[in-house]
Design a protein around this motif. Structure first.
Motif, PDB file in Angstrom:
ATOM      1  N   ALA A   1      -2.509   4.845   3.582  1.00  0.00           N
ATOM      2  CA  ALA A   1      -1.870   3.540   3.355  1.00  0.00           C
ATOM      3  C   ALA A   1      -2.058   2.624   4.557  1.00  0.00           C
ATOM      4  O   ALA A   1      -2.307   1.421   4.399  1.00  0.00           O
ATOM      5  CB  ALA A   1      -0.389   3.721   3.043  1.00  0.00           C
ATOM      6  N   SER A   2      -1.948   3.165   5.746  1.00  0.00           N
ATOM      7  CA  SER A   2      -2.160   2.352   6.950  1.00  0.00           C
ATOM      8  C   SER A   2      -3.597   1.844   7.011  1.00  0.00           C
ATOM      9  O   SER A   2      -3.846   0.695   7.373  1.00  0.00           O
ATOM     10  CB  SER A   2      -1.853   3.157   8.204  1.00  0.00           C
ATOM     11  OG  SER A   2      -0.483   3.443   8.264  1.00  0.00           O
ATOM     12  N   ALA A   3      -4.535   2.708   6.667  1.00  0.00           N
ATOM     13  CA  ALA A   3      -5.946   2.308   6.681  1.00  0.00           C
ATOM     14  C   ALA A   3      -6.213   1.226   5.633  1.00  0.00           C
ATOM     15  O   ALA A   3      -6.940   0.259   5.894  1.00  0.00           O
ATOM     16  CB  ALA A   3      -6.841   3.519   6.438  1.00  0.00           C
ATOM     17  N   ILE A   4      -5.614   1.368   4.454  1.00  0.00           N
ATOM     18  CA  ILE A   4      -5.770   0.354   3.404  1.00  0.00           C
ATOM     19  C   ILE A   4      -5.205  -0.975   3.885  1.00  0.00           C
ATOM     20  O   ILE A   4      -5.849  -2.023   3.763  1.00  0.00           O
ATOM     21  CB  ILE A   4      -5.063   0.801   2.100  1.00  0.00           C
ATOM     22  CG1 ILE A   4      -5.682   2.068   1.534  1.00  0.00           C
ATOM     23  CG2 ILE A   4      -5.100  -0.330   1.066  1.00  0.00           C
ATOM     24  CD1 ILE A   4      -4.842   2.737   0.456  1.00  0.00           C
ATOM     25  N   SER A   5      -3.991  -0.925   4.423  1.00  0.00           N
ATOM     26  CA  SER A   5      -3.332  -2.142   4.894  1.00  0.00           C
ATOM     27  C   SER A   5      -4.165  -2.852   5.954  1.00  0.00           C
ATOM     28  O   SER A   5      -4.353  -4.071   5.913  1.00  0.00           O
ATOM     29  CB  SER A   5      -1.943  -1.795   5.437  1.00  0.00           C
ATOM     30  OG  SER A   5      -1.271  -2.969   5.808  1.00  0.00           O
TER      31      SER A   5
ATOM     32  N   THR B   1       0.824  -1.208   0.000  1.00  0.00           N
ATOM     33  CA  THR B   1       0.000   0.000   0.000  1.00  0.00           C
ATOM     34  C   THR B   1       0.860   1.261   0.000  1.00  0.00           C
ATOM     35  O   THR B   1       1.993   1.254   0.466  1.00  0.00           O
ATOM     36  CB  THR B   1      -0.938   0.037   1.229  1.00  0.00           C
ATOM     37  OG1 THR B   1      -0.156   0.107   2.425  1.00  0.00           O
ATOM     38  CG2 THR B   1      -1.845  -1.178   1.267  1.00  0.00           C
ATOM     39  N   PHE B   2       0.283   2.320  -0.549  1.00  0.00           N
ATOM     40  CA  PHE B   2       0.950   3.623  -0.526  1.00  0.00           C
ATOM     41  C   PHE B   2      -0.105   4.712  -0.415  1.00  0.00           C
ATOM     42  O   PHE B   2      -1.291   4.486  -0.645  1.00  0.00           O
ATOM     43  CB  PHE B   2       1.823   3.829  -1.778  1.00  0.00           C
ATOM     44  CG  PHE B   2       1.061   4.016  -3.056  1.00  0.00           C
ATOM     45  CD1 PHE B   2       0.792   5.293  -3.544  1.00  0.00           C
ATOM     46  CD2 PHE B   2       0.622   2.925  -3.796  1.00  0.00           C
ATOM     47  CE1 PHE B   2       0.099   5.469  -4.727  1.00  0.00           C
ATOM     48  CE2 PHE B   2      -0.070   3.090  -4.979  1.00  0.00           C
ATOM     49  CZ  PHE B   2      -0.331   4.364  -5.456  1.00  0.00           C
TER      50      PHE B   2
ATOM     51  N   SER C   1       4.070  -0.245   4.033  1.00  0.00           N
ATOM     52  CA  SER C   1       3.490   0.832   3.229  1.00  0.00           C
ATOM     53  C   SER C   1       4.467   1.996   3.098  1.00  0.00           C
ATOM     54  O   SER C   1       5.426   2.114   3.857  1.00  0.00           O
ATOM     55  CB  SER C   1       2.177   1.298   3.857  1.00  0.00           C
ATOM     56  OG  SER C   1       2.422   1.834   5.135  1.00  0.00           O
ATOM     57  N   GLU C   2       4.163   2.855   2.135  1.00  0.00           N
ATOM     58  CA  GLU C   2       5.016   4.004   1.857  1.00  0.00           C
ATOM     59  C   GLU C   2       4.142   5.231   1.647  1.00  0.00           C
ATOM     60  O   GLU C   2       3.064   5.139   1.058  1.00  0.00           O
ATOM     61  CB  GLU C   2       5.849   3.735   0.604  1.00  0.00           C
ATOM     62  CG  GLU C   2       6.949   4.713   0.366  1.00  0.00           C
ATOM     63  CD  GLU C   2       8.054   4.648   1.408  1.00  0.00           C
ATOM     64  OE1 GLU C   2       8.522   5.730   1.819  1.00  0.00           O
ATOM     65  OE2 GLU C   2       8.446   3.539   1.821  1.00  0.00           O
ATOM     66  N   SER C   3       4.605   6.377   2.149  1.00  0.00           N
ATOM     67  CA  SER C   3       3.910   7.651   1.931  1.00  0.00           C
ATOM     68  C   SER C   3       4.746   8.523   1.015  1.00  0.00           C
ATOM     69  O   SER C   3       5.974   8.599   1.153  1.00  0.00           O
ATOM     70  CB  SER C   3       3.710   8.386   3.261  1.00  0.00           C
ATOM     71  OG  SER C   3       2.750   7.744   4.049  1.00  0.00           O
ATOM     72  N   PHE C   4       4.078   9.184   0.079  1.00  0.00           N
ATOM     73  CA  PHE C   4       4.721  10.128  -0.828  1.00  0.00           C
ATOM     74  C   PHE C   4       4.144  11.507  -0.500  1.00  0.00           C
ATOM     75  O   PHE C   4       2.937  11.659  -0.329  1.00  0.00           O
ATOM     76  CB  PHE C   4       4.483   9.707  -2.280  1.00  0.00           C
ATOM     77  CG  PHE C   4       5.134   8.378  -2.561  1.00  0.00           C
ATOM     78  CD1 PHE C   4       6.466   8.311  -2.924  1.00  0.00           C
ATOM     79  CD2 PHE C   4       4.426   7.198  -2.386  1.00  0.00           C
ATOM     80  CE1 PHE C   4       7.083   7.081  -3.133  1.00  0.00           C
ATOM     81  CE2 PHE C   4       5.028   5.969  -2.590  1.00  0.00           C
ATOM     82  CZ  PHE C   4       6.364   5.912  -2.959  1.00  0.00           C
TER      83      PHE C   4
END
Length: 192
Positions: free
Chosen positions: A132-136, A116-117, A150-153
């Motif tokens: 991303a955390s919520a998706i995961s 996720t991102f 996960s990764e944040s941009f």
């Protein structure tokens, strides 16, 4: 007959994203460019994603809204922001359509797992939250396996990507492809 793991077919990957102002779409495309160097990949906006995605690895991304995933109300608010002539925003979405939050309820599948991102404002995550955390969390609850953290941009306060983020997204796409091509993960696919 024994099959060498290096002879196994390359894993298939699907990137599904939600983007309201274009930043998350640009990140998804950059991730796909990095993945595509070695691995087949399909990229699609969430509104075009089938209910059940059949692939080996599912990559899902969305913008962070109100510390989490967008919902109908926050998508409508984003659409209002884009109509403000004082903001330099172009709304790409449709506040009445499905977002990643709703799409996950259709129970997407992935034989190996998911990654996720998100895009979020350039501030400490404790203040911004993370889509991303919520998706995961939602995908894990459905029994899927997280392949990579996960990764944040990062975007600026006006929702524009910061300069180094697209290069970082391409590098991360290469890392995803490399990880899922590893023999141990490829063998996992055969056992599911």
């Amino acid at each position: 007959m024994t099959t060498d793991a290096s002879e196994a077919p390359l894993p298939t990957m699907t990137i599904v994203f939600e983007s309201l102002f274009g930043s998350t779409r640009h990140v998804a495309e950059a991730i796909a460019a990095g993945v595509r160097e070695t691995t087949p990949v399909t990229v699609m906006p969430v509104v075009d994603a089938p209910a059940l995605t059949e692939c080996d690895v599912l990559v899902v991304g969305a913008p962070t809204h109100v510390h989490s995933l967008s919902g109908p109300a926050s998508r409508a608010e984003a659409e209002r922001w884009a109509r403000d002539p004082g903001k330099d925003l172009r709304f790409e979405g449709d506040s009445r359509t499905t977002g990643v939050r709703e799409w996950i309820d259709s129970r997407p599948s992935a034989r190996i797992g998911y990654v996720t991102f998100d895009t979020r404002v350039d501030m400490p995550r404790i203040f911004t939250g993370s889509a991303a955390s919520a998706i995961s969390k939602r995908l894990r609850k459905q029994g899927l396996h997280e392949v990579l953290p996960s990764e944040s941009f990062l975007v600026d306060k006006d929702s524009h990507l910061l300069p180094p983020e697209l290069d970082r997204a391409r590098r991360w796409g290469r890392a995803i492809a490399s990880t899922v091509a590893a023999p141990a993960l490829r063998e996992t696919r055969g056992k599911r």
